[in-house]
Design an enzyme around this catalytic site. Structure first.
Site, PDB file in Angstrom:
ATOM      1  N   ASP A  63       4.931 -25.309  21.485  1.00  0.00           N
ATOM      2  CA  ASP A  63       4.947 -24.798  22.867  1.00  0.00           C
ATOM      3  C   ASP A  63       4.885 -25.864  23.959  1.00  0.00           C
ATOM      4  O   ASP A  63       4.069 -26.787  23.881  1.00  0.00           O
ATOM      5  CB  ASP A  63       3.722 -23.901  23.126  1.00  0.00           C
ATOM      6  CG  ASP A  63       3.470 -22.877  22.057  1.00  0.00           C
ATOM      7  OD1 ASP A  63       4.292 -22.729  21.144  1.00  0.00           O
ATOM      8  OD2 ASP A  63       2.414 -22.223  22.139  1.00  0.00           O
ATOM      9  N   GLU A 239       1.655 -13.726  22.639  1.00  0.00           N
ATOM     10  CA  GLU A 239       1.232 -15.102  22.921  1.00  0.00           C
ATOM     11  C   GLU A 239       1.801 -15.586  24.252  1.00  0.00           C
ATOM     12  O   GLU A 239       2.724 -15.002  24.819  1.00  0.00           O
ATOM     13  CB  GLU A 239       1.714 -16.050  21.813  1.00  0.00           C
ATOM     14  CG  GLU A 239       1.023 -15.833  20.469  1.00  0.00           C
ATOM     15  CD  GLU A 239       1.224 -16.989  19.515  1.00  0.00           C
ATOM     16  OE1 GLU A 239       2.366 -17.444  19.400  1.00  0.00           O
ATOM     17  OE2 GLU A 239       0.243 -17.448  18.917  1.00  0.00           O
TER      18      GLU A 239
END
Ligand code: NAG
Ligand code: NAG
Ligand code: NAG
Ligand code: NAG
Ligand code: NAG
Ligand code: NAG
Ligand code: NAG
Ligand code: NAG
Ligand code: NAG
Ligand code: NAG
Ligand code: NAG
Ligand code: NAG
Length: 563
Positions: A63, A239
């Site tokens: 990420d 998420e």
């Protein structure tokens, strides 16, 4: 940020046996093969290494984190980083900076775990210009990172502050700042909300399918305000939420000039398998997000767009800019780029706004930000192609990376739409290719990555498609970027986007654009630019990108080859 406990264990066999270093959230623990004070070196010369996309110098990336633009206009990208293996685990925050969003300078690792069982998971950064936190009595450029501290027992939200604009951090001594007694609580994204003079955090309770909204006056004391839950496609986890106001441009549906977008990444269980990002449009009043309808919309119609994050400190009211992780948890740990010493790239930075689309209404638009800054030279163009073919040999282009635009213009009303527009990027030595195109009458757009043979995997599905809708304004457009092992396709200036990695055995060197069967009154305009070799251009005589090594650091010696 997600990986299974089993993958974490395989990534850390030696460390988990070590009990010498107890967990300590306030200390920085660094393994002997992880440099402090200086970046890891990288070799960006491999045939699968993107040249205008960010990828880590070596090791595994997931990420994007902590993204912000500072007062000098310098973009900071942090990222989930395993510097010691080409698979997820041992999470640090890597760091890079850029003035143009294409040429990135690798910086020293910004956040280290405090012990072998800790991971510094995803989070965000804000500039605390008014010293609301009290950490910065003497400066207006203090930055605070808000991140998830992961241990086998818990996930908490912790903070760290930086006096030097985001290069080095001190963990707050009274961490955590939020502890909800759970090990499923992560990915805080924080922004300043002027109307209430509060910091606002969105954070995921992944297995509960909830986005928590917290507020704070000082980044330390946080109040839970609301939960947004069980909305849209849940998959098995929520998420990396982001909440951001986006300008509504050229709307006939509403007089509102902006709407809030709540983006939620889901994994696994995306409609196409594995990971993807959905978004909801609505309003935000400082404590609650209210969706304007019950629709789930997706940011991408392919499989490699996850965990996108927006840069902080781009003024609200203007287009906002994000970057996404261009991979998918279904296969990210096994893609073949490990033979070049890394795994994963980010999407290019994209700017976003909201536009009315026929029938579907308000929609997120996404288009490469500042793309002309990546141009090396125009390779070919033809503004009156008609039904025709444009061939471009880019074998001599150092980057082997292209940006192209293809516009069909002069279209009439929706009853007279006809024809197709296709692109193919291929290797003249092996015949491998990646391709795509659009059918103008139906609005269908497709991408096919199934003709590269370096690797295959049952989850690495190869064909993706969606449909756009003609707005009656006379044009139909397809544009995109191909960069060695990543393809990005944009329909009609960003109303639909495909982000797709692919892995040929030999470099691609030939582009073909084909237009056929378009209406007699229509014409086609195609232009192709070669892009900069933004990474190769930084390499030293040994082919190594050393990054920002101006600081006296500990660790460059002996690290040139970790794998
Ligand atoms: C954590 O580290 C700090 C700073 O070194 C130390 O003061 C503290 O006692 C440590 N705490 C634990 C639980 O080990
Ligand atoms: C701020 O400046 C004062 C006065 O010079 C100094 O005592 C203090 O340590 C500084 N604080 C920080 C956080 O640097
Ligand atoms: C800083 O203070 C100014 C003036 O009070 C205020 O308008 C602004 O919202 C504050 N911004 C932040 C990030 O604290
Ligand atoms: C659409 O909106 C943008 C931004 O508000 C404006 O610059 C542009 O002129 C508008 N275009 C049309 C066709 O109205
Ligand atoms: C927008 O504002 C105009 C002028 O006030 C009004 O006539 C129109 O109904 C409004 N449109 C919508 C969709 O609210
Ligand atoms: C924000 O919206 C929520 C839910 O709609 C409502 O309960 C709350 O009172 C609102 N807050 C403000 C300040 O308007
Ligand atoms: C574009 O590709 C589609 C799908 O393969 C095909 O049907 C069409 O004929 C192609 N168009 C051109 C101009 O080659
Ligand atoms: C493109 O080809 C179609 C037949 O396939 C023809 O009807 C049309 O006139 C051609 N368009 C142009 C712009 O030449
Ligand atoms: C395609 O259309 C866009 C939007 O009108 C324009 O900015 C761009 O220059 C066009 N590109 C080509 C190659 O004609
Ligand atoms: C290239 O590598 C050699 C051997 O490791 C080293 O001595 C030399 O300084 C390197 N040159 C550059 C420009 O980094
Ligand atoms: C290199 O890093 C230092 C902080 O360690 C920073 O002050 C400097 O601006 C960076 N230089 C470049 C070119 O990124
Ligand atoms: C660098 O760090 C290692 C361990 O982290 C330490 O043993 C070594 O003394 C340090 N070297 C320097 C020059 O600071």
């Amino acid at each position: 940020m997600f990986f299974s406990r089993s993958s974490l264990l395989t990534a850390l066999p030696a460390l988990l046996c070590s009990s010498a270093l107890a967990q300590n959230a306030t200390t920085t623990y660094s393994q002997s093969n992880v440099p402090t004070g200086t970046p890891l070196p990288g070799n960006y010369g491999g045939p699968l290494r993107p040249q205008v996309h960010f990828s880590p110098p070596q090791g595994f990336m997931n990420d994007p984190n902590g993204m912000f633009v500072d007062a000098d206009g310098l973009y900071h990208l942090y990222y989930q980083y395993n510097p010691t293996a080409n698979r997820a685990g041992n999470q640090h925050w890597g760091h890079a900076t850029s003035e143009d969003l294409f040429t990135w300078t690798n910086q020293q690792i910004a956040l280290f775990p405090g012990g072998p069982e800790e991971g510094i998971f995803s989070g965000s950064i804000v500039i605390d210009g008014n010293n609301t936190s009290g950490f910065f009595p003497n400066q207006t450029n203090g930055v605070v990172a808000i991140y998830t501290l992961n241990t086998p027992e818990s996930q908490t939200q912790d903070i760290a502050y930086s006096f030097d604009g985001g290069y080095t951090f001190t963990k707050y001594e009274n961490n955590p700042v939020i502890d909800r007694n759970t090990n499923q609580f992560r990915d805080p994204k924080v922004f300043w909300y002027e109307e209430t003079s509060r910091w606002v955090m969105v954070v995921a309770y992944p297995v509960d399918f909830e986005v928590g909204i917290f507020t704070s006056e000082n980044l330390i004391d946080w109040q839970p305000e609301s939960n947004f839950s069980h909305y849209g496609v849940t998959g098995l986890l929520y998420e990396c939420p982001n909440l951001v106001p986006l300008p509504i441009e050229n709307s006939t549906l509403t007089n509102d000039t902006q709407a809030w977008a709540l983006l939620v990444s889901i994994n696994p269980g995306a409609p196409l398998g594995g990971s993807i990002t959905q978004y909801f449009l609505g309003s935000f009043n400082g404590t609650h997000f209210d969706p304007l309808d019950s629709r789930t919309r997706f940011t991408d119609f392919a499989k490699d767009n996850y965990a996108g994050q927006f840069f902080d400190n781009i003024p609200f009211g203007t287009r906002q800019v994000s970057m996404s992780w261009a991979s998918n948890w279904q296969y990210t740990n096994v893609v073949p780029t490990d033979r070049e010493g890394f795994r994963s790239a980010m999407s290019v930075a994209r700017e976003h706004w909201i536009q009315d689309r026929p029938r579907v209404g308000l929609s997120l638009m996404s288009y490469p930000a500042n793309i002309s800054a990546a141009f090396d030279s125009e390779l070919a163009s033809n503004s009156s192609l008609g039904n025709g073919t444009l061939n471009v040999d880019f074998g001599q282009l150092e980057s082997r990376a292209l940006y192209w635009e293809a516009n069909i213009t002069g279209l009439g009303d929706s009853t007279s739409l006809q024809g197709t527009l296709n692109f193919t990027f291929s290797s003249s030595s092996t015949g491998e290719y990646v391709s795509g195109g659009t059918f103008i009458s139906s609005g269908d757009v497709w991408v096919d990555r199934g003709h590269s043979s370096a690797w295959s995997n049952p989850f690495f599905t190869d064909k993706f498609s969606t449909s756009g809708l003609y707005d009656g304004a006379g044009t139909w457009r397809l544009s995109g970027i191909v960069d060695r092992s990543i393809l990005e396709v944009y329909l009609n200036g960003g109303e639909e986007v495909a982000t797709s990695v692919f892995f040929p055995t030999e470099p691609l060197d030939t582009a073909v654009f084909r237009v056929g069967g378009i209406n007699e009154s229509a014409s086609a305009s195609v232009a192709v630019w070669g892009l900069k070799a933004a990474w190769l251009d930084q390499a030293n005589a040994n082919g190594t990108v050393v990054g920002n090594v101006t600081q006296s650091g500990n660790g460059t010696e002996g690290l040139v080859k970790l794998f």
